[in-house]
Design an enzyme around this catalytic site. Structure first.
Site, PDB file in Angstrom:
ATOM      1  N   CYS A 231       1.800 -14.981 -14.324  1.00  0.00           N
ATOM      2  CA  CYS A 231       2.245 -13.666 -14.811  1.00  0.00           C
ATOM      3  C   CYS A 231       3.253 -13.861 -15.932  1.00  0.00           C
ATOM      4  O   CYS A 231       3.232 -13.171 -16.949  1.00  0.00           O
ATOM      5  CB  CYS A 231       2.921 -12.869 -13.698  1.00  0.00           C
ATOM      6  SG  CYS A 231       1.943 -12.672 -12.220  1.00  0.00           S
TER       7      CYS A 231
ATOM      8  N   CYS B 102       2.531 -14.257 -19.919  1.00  0.00           N
ATOM      9  CA  CYS B 102       2.465 -13.090 -20.806  1.00  0.00           C
ATOM     10  C   CYS B 102       3.699 -12.206 -20.688  1.00  0.00           C
ATOM     11  O   CYS B 102       4.244 -11.751 -21.676  1.00  0.00           O
ATOM     12  CB  CYS B 102       1.236 -12.243 -20.484  1.00  0.00           C
ATOM     13  SG  CYS B 102      -0.320 -13.089 -20.773  1.00  0.00           S
ATOM     14  N   HIS B 103       4.130 -11.969 -19.457  1.00  0.00           N
ATOM     15  CA  HIS B 103       5.167 -10.947 -19.238  1.00  0.00           C
ATOM     16  C   HIS B 103       6.595 -11.489 -19.215  1.00  0.00           C
ATOM     17  O   HIS B 103       7.542 -10.716 -19.089  1.00  0.00           O
ATOM     18  CB  HIS B 103       4.889 -10.190 -17.938  1.00  0.00           C
ATOM     19  CG  HIS B 103       3.571  -9.466 -17.925  1.00  0.00           C
ATOM     20  ND1 HIS B 103       3.318  -8.388 -18.728  1.00  0.00           N
ATOM     21  CD2 HIS B 103       2.438  -9.686 -17.218  1.00  0.00           C
ATOM     22  CE1 HIS B 103       2.077  -7.945 -18.508  1.00  0.00           C
ATOM     23  NE2 HIS B 103       1.522  -8.732 -17.603  1.00  0.00           N
TER      24      HIS B 103
ATOM     25  N   CYS C 287      -5.096  -7.746 -13.969  1.00  0.00           N
ATOM     26  CA  CYS C 287      -4.472  -8.809 -14.759  1.00  0.00           C
ATOM     27  C   CYS C 287      -4.981 -10.173 -14.303  1.00  0.00           C
ATOM     28  O   CYS C 287      -5.229 -11.055 -15.113  1.00  0.00           O
ATOM     29  CB  CYS C 287      -2.952  -8.757 -14.586  1.00  0.00           C
ATOM     30  SG  CYS C 287      -2.075  -8.221 -16.052  1.00  0.00           S
TER      31      CYS C 287
ATOM     32  N   CYS D  74      -1.797  17.032   4.706  1.00  0.00           N
ATOM     33  CA  CYS D  74      -0.516  16.373   4.412  1.00  0.00           C
ATOM     34  C   CYS D  74       0.596  17.424   4.410  1.00  0.00           C
ATOM     35  O   CYS D  74       1.682  17.220   4.941  1.00  0.00           O
ATOM     36  CB  CYS D  74      -0.535  15.712   3.035  1.00  0.00           C
ATOM     37  SG  CYS D  74      -1.891  14.590   2.723  1.00  0.00           S
TER      38      CYS D  74
ATOM     39  N   CYS E 214       2.705  18.748   7.616  1.00  0.00           N
ATOM     40  CA  CYS E 214       3.878  17.999   8.063  1.00  0.00           C
ATOM     41  C   CYS E 214       4.925  17.906   6.954  1.00  0.00           C
ATOM     42  O   CYS E 214       6.094  18.211   7.155  1.00  0.00           O
ATOM     43  CB  CYS E 214       3.488  16.577   8.469  1.00  0.00           C
ATOM     44  SG  CYS E 214       2.655  16.463  10.057  1.00  0.00           S
ATOM     45  N   HIS E 215       4.499  17.461   5.768  1.00  0.00           N
ATOM     46  CA  HIS E 215       5.471  16.998   4.771  1.00  0.00           C
ATOM     47  C   HIS E 215       5.930  18.074   3.785  1.00  0.00           C
ATOM     48  O   HIS E 215       6.862  17.846   3.033  1.00  0.00           O
ATOM     49  CB  HIS E 215       4.912  15.773   4.050  1.00  0.00           C
ATOM     50  CG  HIS E 215       4.655  14.623   4.991  1.00  0.00           C
ATOM     51  ND1 HIS E 215       5.686  13.936   5.612  1.00  0.00           N
ATOM     52  CD2 HIS E 215       3.500  14.080   5.463  1.00  0.00           C
ATOM     53  CE1 HIS E 215       5.161  13.000   6.393  1.00  0.00           C
ATOM     54  NE2 HIS E 215       3.845  13.068   6.338  1.00  0.00           N
TER      55      HIS E 215
ATOM     56  N   CYS F 246      -1.397   7.766   8.502  1.00  0.00           N
ATOM     57  CA  CYS F 246      -1.246   9.220   8.612  1.00  0.00           C
ATOM     58  C   CYS F 246      -2.585   9.846   8.989  1.00  0.00           C
ATOM     59  O   CYS F 246      -2.651  10.744   9.839  1.00  0.00           O
ATOM     60  CB  CYS F 246      -0.794   9.804   7.277  1.00  0.00           C
ATOM     61  SG  CYS F 246       0.974  10.117   7.196  1.00  0.00           S
TER      62      CYS F 246
END
Lengths: 108, 151, 275
Positions: free
Chosen positions: C90, C93-94, C128, C191, C194-195, C236
């Site tokens: 990695c 390049c980075h 990548c 979802c 509940c949330h 969930c």
């Protein structure tokens, strides 16, 4: 099991006679030996069963460990340092492997 | 690592409910046989005295898999007066033993923390072995709650 | 947040024990929130951190005591490890991740020109690997992919969640939104039930959060390890007795994108510690 990775944290420098705090953590499943796999077979126990901290070869702190210690065991303890030297941390696995880490401290 | 099954969790939960919904007087909360045996083995049969030991644990554990536990013992930690070791047991786990910490005068302070597993609401007991041959202990009740989300 | 606990009774009906006497008593004033942008479905945006017990928060607050950092450490090792036929790591390049990945973690899922759809961070890492490193993909939820995702996202700690939802992303955002409000499973819950409707209320002894993703990959005490956002989604869905989508599926990436928008502006906390 994935690669076992120990981490330790202690100060790089201290004054003679100072009590320092040391923190350690190691990646480990701590398989208790009481769980079953999907087929109902007991998964063999495999834990870190002992931990030791030595300073210049002398044991400062140690721990006998049972399966009731959480996965990725964490230990925090203290050491009184009088001179510059090397700490060695040793974890022993049920399978006989040991994992080690060393770190020096400069004492003035 | 396989997950705990729902049945396990419900089972653990039912245990926690029963223990915590009764108001048991403190004296009745003494360690069970397994825990008592472990303590007696550690002390060689001596009954530990109260005091000197502090056990630091949450009153309610958010998750029984990882419960922080800290022990500290009041001691000068000198060559002729120090804490040799501290036994930690839990009286509601499938097996009582948790850990035994070994100290030396070079430990500087008789303090250690770790994280432990609690299968249900129960007592955690710490027993310190002092260099003069005496034993001291402390105990804490930790409530372990039932999670709502098994995911 | 003073909602009625209608959800609890739904769950009770499904044969589960409801237990609401324990748990952390929450005062509304203790929850740190940020203001949502205009037309946002939430009146306050709150990190999952705020819903946890102080002992769990303490574990996250100290980077050494946080067990999630074991994975970050492993990811850091992998960052400069050469792998694949191209002989690259990695870092080839980075270079310095603390520079190059500073905001990356806050921007995924992101548009992929090549695939003409959004991809998430795990997919970007694997892309990548196969395209640039000529290395094999890492399996979802493998030690390596979890470690690398944790490492990369931890570089963006503190950066505000900032996913693009307009332009070519818009139709995928809409699909994610549809999923969020779609009731599924034997318990027939979306979802949102509940949330959105019940955050701050207890489901048995657990305190329901807003289901934000800013802490993922997260060290979950239940898992006793770090896990991905998509693993959590699966959990969930199983809880509501639905058949979960697959990790890495378009459905989960779209949902992840929509959840990014719901948490817009929250600081990245990865690796967070959750219950």
């Amino acid at each position: 099991m994935a690669k076992i990775k120990p981490r330790v944290k202690l100060p790089k420098k201290a004054k003679a006679g100072e009590t320092i705090t040391i923190k350690t953590i190691i990646s480990h499943k701590m398989e208790s030996g009481r769980r079953k796999d999907k087929k109902g077979n007991v998964i063999a126990r495999r834990i870190i069963n002992t931990f030791a901290c030595k300073f210049e070869g002398q044991t400062i702190f140690g721990c006998d460990i049972e399966p009731a210690i959480s996965a990725n065991p964490y230990f925090q303890f203290n050491a009184k340092v009088e001179k510059t030297g090397e700490f060695e941390f040793i974890w022993t696995d049920d399978n006989g492997d040991t994992y080690q880490k060393k770190q020096t401290i400069k004492v003035s | 690592m396989p997950e705990l099954s729902r049945r396990h969790i419900l089972g653990m939960g039912a245990g926690a409910l029963v223990v915590s919904s009764l108001s048991i007087p403190f004296s009745a909360l003494a360690a069970n046989t397994m825990a008592t045996d472990a303590i007696m083995k550690f002390t060689g049969g001596a009954k530990p005295k109260d005091g000197l030991v502090t056990l630091d644990m949450p009153e309610i554990a958010e998750n029984g898999n990882t419960v922080p536990v800290g022990v500290s013992v009041d001691s000068p930690m000198t060559a002729d007066n120090y804490v040799k070791s501290v036994l930690v047991v839990a009286d509601g786990n499938p097996s009582a033993g948790v850990a035994t910490f070994h100290f030396s005068p070079m430990s500087g302070a008789a303090e250690a923390s770790t994280r432990m597993r609690l299968a249900k609401t129960q007592n955690v007991i710490a027993v310190a072995a002092m260099s003069d041959g005496s034993f001291h202990s402390a105990q804490s009740v930790v409530k372990v709650t039932i999670g709502g989300c098994g995911g | 947040m003073g909602r009625k606990v209608s959800l609890i009774s739904t769950v009770l009906g499904a044969g589960l024990l409801a237990l609401s006497t324990y748990g952390t008593a929450m005062a509304d004033s203790t929850l740190k929130s940020i203001a949502p942008p205009a037309n946002h479905p939430l009146s306050e945006i709150i990190s999952g951190y705020e819903f946890r017990a102080s002992e769990t928060q303490d574990l996250q607050d100290d980077d050494f005591e946080n067990p999630g950092y074991i994975w970050v450490d492993k990811g850091e090792d992998l960052w400069s490890e050469v792998d694949g036929a191209a002989g690259k790591s990695c870092a080839s390049c980075h270079e310095d991740a603390s520079e190059s990945m500073k905001t990356a973690g806050a921007e995924f899922p992101k548009w992929s020109e090549k695939l003409q759809k959004p991809i998430n961070l795990e997919q970007k890492i694997n892309d990548c690997r196969t395209e640039n490193m000529k290395a094999d993909k890492w399996k979802w939820e493998s030690e390596q992919l979890l470690s690398m995702t944790s490492f990369v996202r931890s570089q963006s700690r503190g950066e505000p969640v900032n996913v693009q939802v307009d332009g070519p992303m818009a139709p995928f955002f809409e699909k994610g939104k549809d999923l969020y409000y779609q009731r599924v499973g034997q318990l027939d819950l979306a979802c949102s039930n509940c949330h959105e409707d019940n955050y701050g209320n207890q489901i048995r002894s657990d305190l329901l959060s807003q289901g934000q993703t800013n802490g993922f990959p997260t060290y979950r005490l239940k898992w006793q390890k770090v896990g991905s956002t998509h693993r959590r989604f699966k959990g969930c869905m199983k809880n509501v007795r639905a058949t979960p989508y697959k990790v890495g599926s378009d459905e989960f990436v779209n949902l992840e994108l929509y959840l990014g928008y719901r948490g817009k502006g929250l600081p990245i906390e990865s690796p967070a510690v959750r219950n």
